[in-house]
Structure formats: structure tokens, C-alpha cells
Design a protein around this motif. Structure first.
Motif, PDB file in Angstrom:
ATOM      1  N   HIS A  28      -9.339 -35.139  45.617  1.00 41.89           N
ATOM      2  CA  HIS A  28      -8.263 -34.732  46.530  1.00 41.89           C
ATOM      3  C   HIS A  28      -7.191 -33.912  45.824  1.00 41.89           C
ATOM      4  O   HIS A  28      -6.553 -33.056  46.435  1.00 41.89           O
ATOM      5  CB  HIS A  28      -7.626 -35.951  47.179  1.00 41.89           C
ATOM      6  CG  HIS A  28      -8.487 -36.576  48.205  1.00 41.89           C
ATOM      7  ND1 HIS A  28      -8.295 -37.862  48.622  1.00 41.89           N
ATOM      8  CD2 HIS A  28      -9.568 -36.126  48.882  1.00 41.89           C
ATOM      9  CE1 HIS A  28      -9.213 -38.169  49.529  1.00 41.89           C
ATOM     10  NE2 HIS A  28     -10.001 -37.127  49.694  1.00 41.89           N
ATOM     11  N   PHE A  29      -6.972 -34.164  44.538  1.00 41.91           N
ATOM     12  CA  PHE A  29      -5.967 -33.398  43.803  1.00 41.91           C
ATOM     13  C   PHE A  29      -6.400 -31.949  43.620  1.00 41.91           C
ATOM     14  O   PHE A  29      -5.570 -31.055  43.524  1.00 41.91           O
ATOM     15  CB  PHE A  29      -5.677 -34.056  42.449  1.00 41.91           C
ATOM     16  CG  PHE A  29      -4.880 -35.320  42.579  1.00 41.91           C
ATOM     17  CD1 PHE A  29      -3.495 -35.273  42.677  1.00 41.91           C
ATOM     18  CD2 PHE A  29      -5.509 -36.549  42.644  1.00 41.91           C
ATOM     19  CE1 PHE A  29      -2.749 -36.434  42.815  1.00 41.91           C
ATOM     20  CE2 PHE A  29      -4.784 -37.712  42.789  1.00 41.91           C
ATOM     21  CZ  PHE A  29      -3.388 -37.654  42.866  1.00 41.91           C
ATOM     22  N   ALA A  32      -6.328 -30.303  47.446  1.00 39.51           N
ATOM     23  CA  ALA A  32      -5.122 -30.585  48.240  1.00 39.51           C
ATOM     24  C   ALA A  32      -4.732 -29.419  49.152  1.00 39.51           C
ATOM     25  O   ALA A  32      -4.347 -29.655  50.306  1.00 39.51           O
ATOM     26  CB  ALA A  32      -3.960 -30.960  47.327  1.00 39.51           C
ATOM     27  N   HIS A  48       2.274 -34.263  51.800  1.00 41.44           N
ATOM     28  CA  HIS A  48       2.010 -34.193  50.355  1.00 41.44           C
ATOM     29  C   HIS A  48       2.044 -35.589  49.741  1.00 41.44           C
ATOM     30  O   HIS A  48       1.129 -35.985  49.011  1.00 41.44           O
ATOM     31  CB  HIS A  48       3.031 -33.297  49.654  1.00 41.44           C
ATOM     32  CG  HIS A  48       2.862 -31.851  49.937  1.00 41.44           C
ATOM     33  ND1 HIS A  48       3.331 -31.259  51.089  1.00 41.44           N
ATOM     34  CD2 HIS A  48       2.265 -30.870  49.218  1.00 41.44           C
ATOM     35  CE1 HIS A  48       3.031 -29.976  51.075  1.00 41.44           C
ATOM     36  NE2 HIS A  48       2.379 -29.712  49.958  1.00 41.44           N
ATOM     37  N   LEU A  49       3.110 -36.323  50.046  1.00 41.61           N
ATOM     38  CA  LEU A  49       3.251 -37.668  49.506  1.00 41.61           C
ATOM     39  C   LEU A  49       2.130 -38.581  50.010  1.00 41.61           C
ATOM     40  O   LEU A  49       1.565 -39.364  49.238  1.00 41.61           O
ATOM     41  CB  LEU A  49       4.615 -38.255  49.888  1.00 41.61           C
ATOM     42  CG  LEU A  49       4.892 -39.674  49.412  1.00 41.61           C
ATOM     43  CD1 LEU A  49       4.867 -39.743  47.897  1.00 41.61           C
ATOM     44  CD2 LEU A  49       6.234 -40.152  49.947  1.00 41.61           C
ATOM     45  N   LEU A  51      -0.892 -37.736  50.910  1.00 42.71           N
ATOM     46  CA  LEU A  51      -2.141 -37.374  50.242  1.00 42.71           C
ATOM     47  C   LEU A  51      -2.174 -37.906  48.815  1.00 42.71           C
ATOM     48  O   LEU A  51      -3.141 -38.554  48.409  1.00 42.71           O
ATOM     49  CB  LEU A  51      -2.337 -35.859  50.238  1.00 42.71           C
ATOM     50  CG  LEU A  51      -3.559 -35.371  49.449  1.00 42.71           C
ATOM     51  CD1 LEU A  51      -4.845 -35.892  50.077  1.00 42.71           C
ATOM     52  CD2 LEU A  51      -3.572 -33.870  49.348  1.00 42.71           C
ATOM     53  N   TYR A  52      -1.121 -37.639  48.053  1.00 44.95           N
ATOM     54  CA  TYR A  52      -1.142 -38.017  46.643  1.00 44.95           C
ATOM     55  C   TYR A  52      -1.076 -39.537  46.458  1.00 44.95           C
ATOM     56  O   TYR A  52      -1.809 -40.093  45.640  1.00 44.95           O
ATOM     57  CB  TYR A  52      -0.038 -37.306  45.877  1.00 44.95           C
ATOM     58  CG  TYR A  52      -0.237 -35.809  45.861  1.00 44.95           C
ATOM     59  CD1 TYR A  52      -1.462 -35.264  45.474  1.00 44.95           C
ATOM     60  CD2 TYR A  52       0.765 -34.936  46.260  1.00 44.95           C
ATOM     61  CE1 TYR A  52      -1.671 -33.890  45.481  1.00 44.95           C
ATOM     62  CE2 TYR A  52       0.567 -33.566  46.260  1.00 44.95           C
ATOM     63  CZ  TYR A  52      -0.650 -33.047  45.868  1.00 44.95           C
ATOM     64  OH  TYR A  52      -0.858 -31.696  45.870  1.00 44.95           O
ATOM     65  N   SER A  55      -4.427 -40.940  47.508  1.00 41.08           N
ATOM     66  CA  SER A  55      -5.480 -40.607  46.543  1.00 41.08           C
ATOM     67  C   SER A  55      -5.391 -41.478  45.299  1.00 41.08           C
ATOM     68  O   SER A  55      -6.418 -41.924  44.769  1.00 41.08           O
ATOM     69  CB  SER A  55      -5.397 -39.132  46.167  1.00 41.08           C
ATOM     70  OG  SER A  55      -5.631 -38.333  47.306  1.00 41.08           O
ATOM     71  N   ILE A  56      -4.172 -41.744  44.837  1.00 37.59           N
ATOM     72  CA  ILE A  56      -3.994 -42.631  43.682  1.00 37.59           C
ATOM     73  C   ILE A  56      -4.440 -44.048  44.041  1.00 37.59           C
ATOM     74  O   ILE A  56      -5.138 -44.717  43.274  1.00 37.59           O
ATOM     75  CB  ILE A  56      -2.528 -42.601  43.198  1.00 37.59           C
ATOM     76  CG1 ILE A  56      -2.220 -41.240  42.567  1.00 37.59           C
ATOM     77  CG2 ILE A  56      -2.253 -43.738  42.213  1.00 37.59           C
ATOM     78  CD1 ILE A  56      -0.749 -40.975  42.319  1.00 37.59           C
TER      79      ILE A  56
END
Length: 126
Positions: A28-29, A32, A48-49, A51-52, A55-56
Motif C-alpha cells: 500500500h505504501f 498509495a 492519507h492517515l 491508508l497509512y 497499512s501499518i
């Protein structure tokens, strides 16, 4: 069943299931720019937040499954993650009939099967 074989099958299953989420979370990174517009189009707040952080979380829980660490909480966390991602991004029921909704139905069905595997992994670990 032989306990050694049973343990080996469980470990291999967790390895495969976890690797799906580790790969997806890391990938995903790199993609994105393709995912964030879809999140925006679906009205996801703070895309954005979202997704990230997602994903983490996805990669971390997947790594726990792969390593056999905190398997039940990791698997249940991934159930919640997969349900949320499916509702946000695989919502074929909101699209007009045609090829994209049909493809998304298959993705949704696959996600349901993955959720089943996660529930089995959680139950096995309890």
C-alpha cells in the motif's frame, strides 16, 4: 491426528495467511497514489492517515500471525480490518450493474473466505 503434523499445518497456515496481510500492508505504501483517490471518492475521512495507519496495522498483525505471536488478537484485529476495508472499498452494492461490480463481488467473496480463515486461526490459538 499426529500433534506434530497438526502444529506444522497450523504454523504453515498462519504463515500463508499472515504473509497476505504483510505483503498488502507494505504494498500500500508503494501504490498509495492509486488508493488514496479511491478513499476520497468513497468519502473516507483523512484518507492519507487512514491508508497509512491501516497499512501499518495490517502488516503488523500479519507479522504476528506469521511469527505465531499474539495470534488470536492479531487474527481478530485483521477480521475487523478486512470487514472495514471491504465495506469501504469493495462496496459492489453501491455501483451500477456491470463488470466492475461483478469483479468486486469476487473480491468480496474472497475477503469473506479470508475472514473465515482468520476466525479459524483465532479459535485455534485460544
Amino acid at each position: 491426528m499426529d500433534p506434530t503434523l497438526h502444529n506444522a499445518l497450523v504454523a504453515f497456515g498462519q504463515l500463508l495467511l499472515g504473509s497476505l496481510f504483510v505483503y498488502g500492508g507494505i504494498n500500500h505504501f508503494f501504490i498509495a497514489p492509486k488508493i488514496i483517490p479511491a478513499l476520497v471518492a468513497r468519502g473516507v475521512p483523512l484518507p492519507h492517515l487512514t491508508l497509512y495507519a491501516g497499512s501499518i496495522f495490517q502488516a503488523g498483525c500479519g507479522a504476528c500471525l506469521m511469527l505465531g505471536v499474539a495470534v488470536a488478537p492479531a487474527a481478530l484485529g485483521l477480521v475487523v480490518f478486512t470487514v472495514a476495508a471491504s465495506v469501504m472499498l469493495v462496496n459492489f452494492w453501491d455501483l451500477p450493474h456491470g463488470e466492475p461490480p461483478e469483479m468486486l463481488k469476487g473480491v468480496f467473496a474472497s475477503n469473506a473466505a479470508i475472514i473465515g480463515g482468520l476466525l479459524i486461526a483465532a479459535a485455534q490459538a485460544m
